[in-house]
Design a protein around this motif. Sequence first.
Motif, PDB file in Angstrom:
ATOM      1  N   SER A  24      -4.528  12.909  10.164  1.00 32.00           N
ATOM      2  CA  SER A  24      -3.527  12.178   9.379  1.00 32.00           C
ATOM      3  C   SER A  24      -2.083  12.537   9.703  1.00 32.00           C
ATOM      4  O   SER A  24      -1.263  11.634   9.924  1.00 32.00           O
ATOM      5  CB  SER A  24      -3.802  12.360   7.882  1.00 32.00           C
ATOM      6  OG  SER A  24      -2.907  11.583   7.119  1.00 32.00           O
ATOM      7  N   ARG A  28       0.309   9.691  11.265  1.00 31.94           N
ATOM      8  CA  ARG A  28       1.493   9.232  10.517  1.00 31.94           C
ATOM      9  C   ARG A  28       2.764   9.447  11.329  1.00 31.94           C
ATOM     10  O   ARG A  28       3.686   8.615  11.287  1.00 31.94           O
ATOM     11  CB  ARG A  28       1.571   9.938   9.168  1.00 31.94           C
ATOM     12  CG  ARG A  28       0.524   9.455   8.164  1.00 31.94           C
ATOM     13  CD  ARG A  28       0.606  10.184   6.832  1.00 31.94           C
ATOM     14  NE  ARG A  28      -0.387   9.693   5.896  1.00 31.94           N
ATOM     15  CZ  ARG A  28      -0.202   8.686   5.051  1.00 31.94           C
ATOM     16  NH1 ARG A  28       0.966   8.051   5.034  1.00 31.94           N
ATOM     17  NH2 ARG A  28      -1.159   8.318   4.229  1.00 31.94           N
ATOM     18  N   GLY A  43       1.454   0.424   8.748  1.00 34.82           N
ATOM     19  CA  GLY A  43       1.142   1.174   7.535  1.00 34.82           C
ATOM     20  C   GLY A  43       0.381   0.333   6.534  1.00 34.82           C
ATOM     21  O   GLY A  43      -0.547   0.815   5.871  1.00 34.82           O
ATOM     22  N   TRP A  48      -1.824   2.333   3.829  1.00 34.30           N
ATOM     23  CA  TRP A  48      -0.919   3.373   3.357  1.00 34.30           C
ATOM     24  C   TRP A  48       0.204   2.830   2.479  1.00 34.30           C
ATOM     25  O   TRP A  48       0.819   3.579   1.729  1.00 34.30           O
ATOM     26  CB  TRP A  48      -0.283   4.105   4.551  1.00 34.30           C
ATOM     27  CG  TRP A  48      -1.259   4.885   5.366  1.00 34.30           C
ATOM     28  CD1 TRP A  48      -2.548   5.224   5.026  1.00 34.30           C
ATOM     29  CD2 TRP A  48      -1.044   5.431   6.664  1.00 34.30           C
ATOM     30  NE1 TRP A  48      -3.135   5.945   6.015  1.00 34.30           N
ATOM     31  CE2 TRP A  48      -2.244   6.096   7.041  1.00 34.30           C
ATOM     32  CE3 TRP A  48       0.041   5.443   7.539  1.00 34.30           C
ATOM     33  CZ2 TRP A  48      -2.382   6.746   8.268  1.00 34.30           C
ATOM     34  CZ3 TRP A  48      -0.097   6.092   8.759  1.00 34.30           C
ATOM     35  CH2 TRP A  48      -1.291   6.732   9.116  1.00 34.30           C
ATOM     36  N   THR A  59      -3.876   8.104  -0.654  1.00 36.85           N
ATOM     37  CA  THR A  59      -3.259   8.753   0.513  1.00 36.85           C
ATOM     38  C   THR A  59      -4.159   8.691   1.737  1.00 36.85           C
ATOM     39  O   THR A  59      -3.782   9.083   2.825  1.00 36.85           O
ATOM     40  CB  THR A  59      -2.953  10.237   0.212  1.00 36.85           C
ATOM     41  OG1 THR A  59      -4.174  10.892  -0.158  1.00 36.85           O
ATOM     42  CG2 THR A  59      -1.952  10.361  -0.924  1.00 36.85           C
ATOM     43  N   GLY A  61      -6.324   6.934   4.782  1.00 36.10           N
ATOM     44  CA  GLY A  61      -6.191   5.777   5.654  1.00 36.10           C
ATOM     45  C   GLY A  61      -7.388   4.869   5.531  1.00 36.10           C
ATOM     46  O   GLY A  61      -8.426   5.231   4.976  1.00 36.10           O
TER      47      GLY A  61
END
Length: 347
Positions: A24, A28, A43, A48, A59, A61
Motif C-alpha cells: 500500500s 500510493r 484513486g 480510495w 483504507t 484498496g
Amino acid sequence: MSQITAPAQVDTFPRLGWVDELLSPALRAALAALPPDEGRIAGYHKGWCEADGTPTLSTAGGGKSVRPALTLLSAMAVGGSAESAVPGAVAVELVHDFTLLHDDVIDGDDLRRHRPAAWSVFGTPAAVLTGDALLVAAMRVLTDTQQQRMAVAVKELVDALLELVEGQSRDVAYEKAPEVSVAQYLAMAEGKTGSLMGCAAALGGVLAGADEVRVRGLREFGRRLGVAFQCADDVLGIWGHTSRSGKPVGGDLAARKKSLPVVTALESDGPATRRLRTLYDSPDALGEQDVALARELVEEAGGREAAEREAERQLSAALRALSRVRPAAEAHRQLREIAWAVARREA
C-alpha cells in the motif's frame, strides 16, 4: 489428471494482510506521482476516494492483490525477502489496473468493484489516459530498482505487456469471429491473463536474485494459474452474482462474447448447441430472457462443466510447475492456497 490435495479451505481468498502492508505505501506513492487528474481517477478506481477526490471511509484498496501477492511470495519461495520484490509487486498491480480501466471501456461494463466504472464517471478519454498513466508509472517503479536486476525485470514486464496486448486483441476479434476453437481460446487466455500472472511470479524470482531455471518455473506457475483464473472468471461471468463479484453478470452473453463455456458448448453437437448457435447468430439484440435462455443452453451443452474441468487441469499444471521450483515451505504453502482460491473462487 493427478490428484492434488486441496487446502482445508478453498472457498475464500487467503487473508494476507502483510501483503497490503508492504504494497500500500509504495502503491500510493506511485499514484501520488501521477498528474493530479489521472491520480484522482486512479484513486477512485482503487476505491480510495470518491469521484471528487474525497477519501473513502475504507483504507483498503480494491481487489484481492493476487498478482502482488504472487510477486512477494515468489521472492520468498526462492530464498529472497518480500521487501526486495516490492517494486515488482507495485508494477504488476499498476499494469493490472491499467488493463481493468481499458477493459471496462472496451467491454462497456458499467460496474467495477461494486461501484460505477471509472469511464462511466469521468468519461472514456479520461479513463483511457489514466490507464496509460498507470502503465508509465509501472515502468518508472521498475527502473528505480537495483541496477543489476533492472534490465531483466523491465524486459520481463515488457515481454508480458506485448503478449497481453496481443491476447486482448484476440479477445476482441473473437467476439465477431464465426468460429473459435477451444485451443484458440486457451492461447488467447494465456496471453490476456496468463502473461501478467506469469510475469508477477517471475518478477519475484528476478528481484530475489534467483537463477533462470527457477524464474522459468515461477513464470510457468503464474501462466498456468492465470489461465485457470480466466476459466473460473468465465464461469462466474455467466453463473456468478453481481452482489458478490461487483461486476456485471450475464453481460458476456448479452454481448455474444465467446468465453470458454460458450466456445466449448458451440463445439458440442446436440439440440442445445444448435439452439445456442441460432441465438448467437441472430442479428437481434439479446434481452434478459434471451440471456437466461443462453445461460441454460450453455450449461445443457456441457460448457460449464468443461470450463470448470479446464480450470482444474490448468491448476494442476500450475502446482506441478511450482513444485519444480523447490520453493521454501511457508511460501509454498501460501502460494498453493492462493492458487486453489483463484481457480475455485465463487465470486
